[in-house]
Design an enzyme around this catalytic site. Structure first.
Site, PDB file in Angstrom:
ATOM      1  N   CYS A 105       5.258  55.577   8.113  1.00 57.94           N
ATOM      2  CA  CYS A 105       6.135  54.580   7.485  1.00 57.94           C
ATOM      3  C   CYS A 105       7.517  55.161   7.221  1.00 57.94           C
ATOM      4  CB  CYS A 105       5.540  54.096   6.166  1.00 57.94           C
ATOM      5  SG  CYS A 105       3.886  53.418   6.311  1.00 57.94           S
TER       6      CYS A 105
HETATM    7  C1  BEZ Z   1       1.501  56.496   7.623  1.00 58.55           C
HETATM    8  O1  BEZ Z   1       2.453  55.752   7.410  1.00 58.55           O
HETATM    9  O2  BEZ Z   1       1.656  57.627   8.035  1.00 58.55           O
HETATM   10  C2  BEZ Z   1       0.112  56.018   7.361  1.00 58.55           C
HETATM   11  C3  BEZ Z   1      -0.146  55.072   6.407  1.00 58.55           C
HETATM   12  C4  BEZ Z   1      -1.428  54.657   6.158  1.00 58.55           C
HETATM   13  C5  BEZ Z   1      -2.474  55.208   6.905  1.00 58.55           C
HETATM   14  C6  BEZ Z   1      -2.213  56.143   7.888  1.00 58.55           C
HETATM   15  C7  BEZ Z   1      -0.917  56.565   8.128  1.00 58.55           C
END
Ligand code: BEZ
Length: 211
Positions: free
Chosen positions: A45
């Site tokens: 994200c």
């Molecule tokens: C991420 O943004 O890295 C992420 C968020 C939730 C689960 C897995 C990865």
């Protein structure tokens, strides 16, 4: 609620990093990309939100506002944007919706319980100035999206609206486009002064008309 292409998207009010908004009022007469991400302070994200900040002017050139959402509060969003600027080199320059009670996420079907009962999936909604849903895509939490692809689809949608053309496989800006089947050959002659190639009655190719 399952949102389908062509539906008028539901309105909501919510707190964001840029104050409280009424979504439809905030959208005004612009196109909108509303996208959800699973959680603040997560790695994928962080890269995505930095990339959307980098592309903000590319969206704006097309008359598109961008807005993000996750099931976190405004204070977390604000703290996290510092990390995004530090690590991605781009300051978040668009609002992040706070949805800790998952009201908007539920309204837009951004929670997929068999993936996670609490976190939003990576949804993208492209909404036109009439508030109609024109594109929706869903990515898993572990895969970062390609926002250049979202721009490509918006270019295609806007060409369709403006010029009665569709875009072929892997089309990118500047390449030939397809005359929509609903136009007769006679109408196409009038509409496309650069001419068109008639490979089949249903497959007619013309240069991108606005160039
Ligand atoms: C991420 O943004 O890295 C992420 C968020 C939730 C689960 C897995 C990865």
């Amino acid at each position: 609620m399952v949102l389908q292409l062509g539906d008028v998207v539901p309105n909501f009010t919510a707190d964001t990093t840029e104050g409280r908004i009424d979504f439809h009022d905030w959208a005004g007469d612009d196109w909108v990309v509303l996208f959800s991400h699973p959680k603040d302070f997560t790695p994928v994200c962080t890269t995505e939100l930095g990339e959307v900040a980098r592309l903000k002017d590319d969206f704006a050139q097309r008359g598109v506002k961008v807005i993000a959402l996750s099931v976190d509060g405004v204070e977390d969003h604000r703290r996290w944007t510092g990390d995004i600027a530090e690590t991605q080199g781009h300051v978040v320059n668009y609002p992040l919706i706070a949805d800790p009670d998952r009201i908007v996420a539920t309204l837009y079907g951004m929670i997929h319980p068999n993936a996670s009962t609490t976190l939003t999936v990576r949804s993208v909604f492209v909404i036109d100035p009439g508030k109609k849903l024109r594109l929706t895509i869903t990515y898993p939490a572990s895969t970062g999206r390609n926002f250049e692809e979202i721009l490509r689809v918006i270019d295609s949608l806007q060409l369709t609206d403006g010029f009665s053309v569709a875009t072929p496989v892997n089309w990118v800006w500047g390449q030939d486009v397809i005359v929509v089947p609903s136009l007769s050959d006679e109408e196409a002659v009038q509409k496309f002064p650069k001419g068109f190639k008639r490979l089949k009655p249903y497959l007619r190719i013309t240069p991108q008309p606005d160039l």
